[in-house]
Motif scaffolding. Sequence first.
Motif, PDB file in Angstrom:
ATOM      1  N   LYS A   1      48.595 -16.630  12.082  1.00 34.94           N
ATOM      2  CA  LYS A   1      49.814 -15.840  12.168  1.00 34.94           C
ATOM      3  C   LYS A   1      50.863 -16.590  12.977  1.00 34.94           C
ATOM      4  CE  LYS A   1      47.049 -11.585  12.093  1.00 34.94           C
ATOM      5  NZ  LYS A   1      46.722 -10.320  12.811  1.00 34.94           N
ATOM      6  N   GLY A   2      52.092 -16.102  12.894  1.00 31.54           N
ATOM      7  CA  GLY A   2      53.164 -16.701  13.666  1.00 31.54           C
ATOM      8  C   GLY A   2      54.204 -17.364  12.791  1.00 31.54           C
ATOM      9  N   SER A   3      55.083 -18.108  13.433  1.00 32.88           N
ATOM     10  CA  SER A   3      56.193 -18.762  12.745  1.00 32.88           C
ATOM     11  C   SER A   3      55.731 -20.047  12.067  1.00 32.88           C
ATOM     12  CB  SER A   3      57.289 -19.096  13.749  1.00 32.88           C
ATOM     13  OG  SER A   3      56.820 -20.091  14.665  1.00 32.88           O
ATOM     14  N   LEU A   4      56.637 -20.646  11.307  1.00 35.08           N
ATOM     15  CA  LEU A   4      56.363 -21.957  10.701  1.00 35.08           C
ATOM     16  C   LEU A   4      55.993 -22.965  11.775  1.00 35.08           C
ATOM     17  CD1 LEU A   4      56.463 -24.072   8.409  1.00 35.08           C
ATOM     18  CD2 LEU A   4      58.939 -24.191   8.759  1.00 35.08           C
ATOM     19  N   GLU A   5      56.686 -22.932  12.888  1.00 37.14           N
ATOM     20  CA  GLU A   5      56.415 -23.862  13.982  1.00 37.14           C
ATOM     21  C   GLU A   5      55.012 -23.673  14.545  1.00 37.14           C
ATOM     22  OE1 GLU A   5      58.266 -26.342  15.107  1.00 37.14           O
ATOM     23  OE2 GLU A   5      59.886 -25.954  13.676  1.00 37.14           O
TER      24      GLU A   5
END
Length: 390
Positions: free
Chosen positions: A249-253
């Motif tokens: 999970k989380g952002s692209l970064e």
Amino acid sequence: MSSSRDIAKKSIMYHKRLKGTILLGQKSRRLSIKEIQMIYTPGVAAVSKEVFDHPEKKFVLTSKRNNVAIVTDGTRILGLGNIGPYAAMPVMEGKAMLYKQYARITAFPICLSTTDKKKIIETIIAIEPSFGAINLEDIESPKVLDISQELQKKIPVPVFHDDRHGTSVVALAALLNALKLVKKQLESVKIIVAGAGSAGVGITEILVFAGCKNVIVSDSTGAIYKGRRKNMNQYKNEIAAHTNPKREKGSLEDVIKNADVFIGVSGISNLITKDTVKKMKKDAIVFALTNPEPEIDPVIAKKAGARIVATGSYQFHNRVNNALVFPYIMRAILDHGISKIETEILYAVAVAISNTIPKKQLRYDNIISNVGDLRLQQNISRALKKFYKK
């Protein structure tokens, strides 16, 4: 190498001088009276009756089999977004030129003044008798995915969705060669796909079909995973069901950490930075495919440690552009009478394109053939021969 600004100025002047880039011509330049008698009255009546009595002959007595409709509503043109049907016309004309240049196909730009899904479907169904195939082009997602799905059920000719089909094929073809150079296996690499529109959906489908076990797709909300509820649709749910096995999970970064491959089809220029690339594994592969400006400048990506960098632009090396696909696959589809485009067909084409460039010529800055490579048509047609429909 010319700058983007220089190319833009020259392109505008080129189109202005030509007043559009295509025209429709006849196969016989100067018609005699005898020829007019055959192609028009009175002889043409016999041809019409023959087609009426034997409908299958429409493919041999008319130009239907060699005609393709390039249909757009102008809602997602390149990385420019919703600029409408008039501004879409130059892109469609350019595509028609490539169809003619590389595959001898007569393609017609059909720029519609409606963005209504139902009306677009009805229009394409209505014009189908004139065409051997439909090419959906630069229509916003997920609407275009619905249109493609619905049309394939209702019309007897193939529906080629270039943003989905063409981009996925060329991306896989280039990736197979890039992985050979860095000595990594498709089954074991971690791939991040930035963008869950038409191209992202198509690329994900073909990667999973090809055997990739760890694909993570990221959209404007972040990583797509099974159970995510925000900003989801039918197609993202399908992505979630077959990708991101660890449910990262989380952002692209966040999810790009320790990735082997980045494939950008986000429509956003400069989406990632040198720091993003530095988070990836050694010998990273970066495909920044958004046009006209990629997700990252190739020079920056290389300096940040990427071993192989490709874009969708003809301004740089490693041109991973669907122009390598659509003329040649359409020629083979029309010639072989293929009525439905399946993932199996797309995979076969990707492998054929990948194998077109000799192993001895593979380099970090030369991972795929050029669009004019004469071997492309031969190899793609041979690959699709087993799908031939009588």
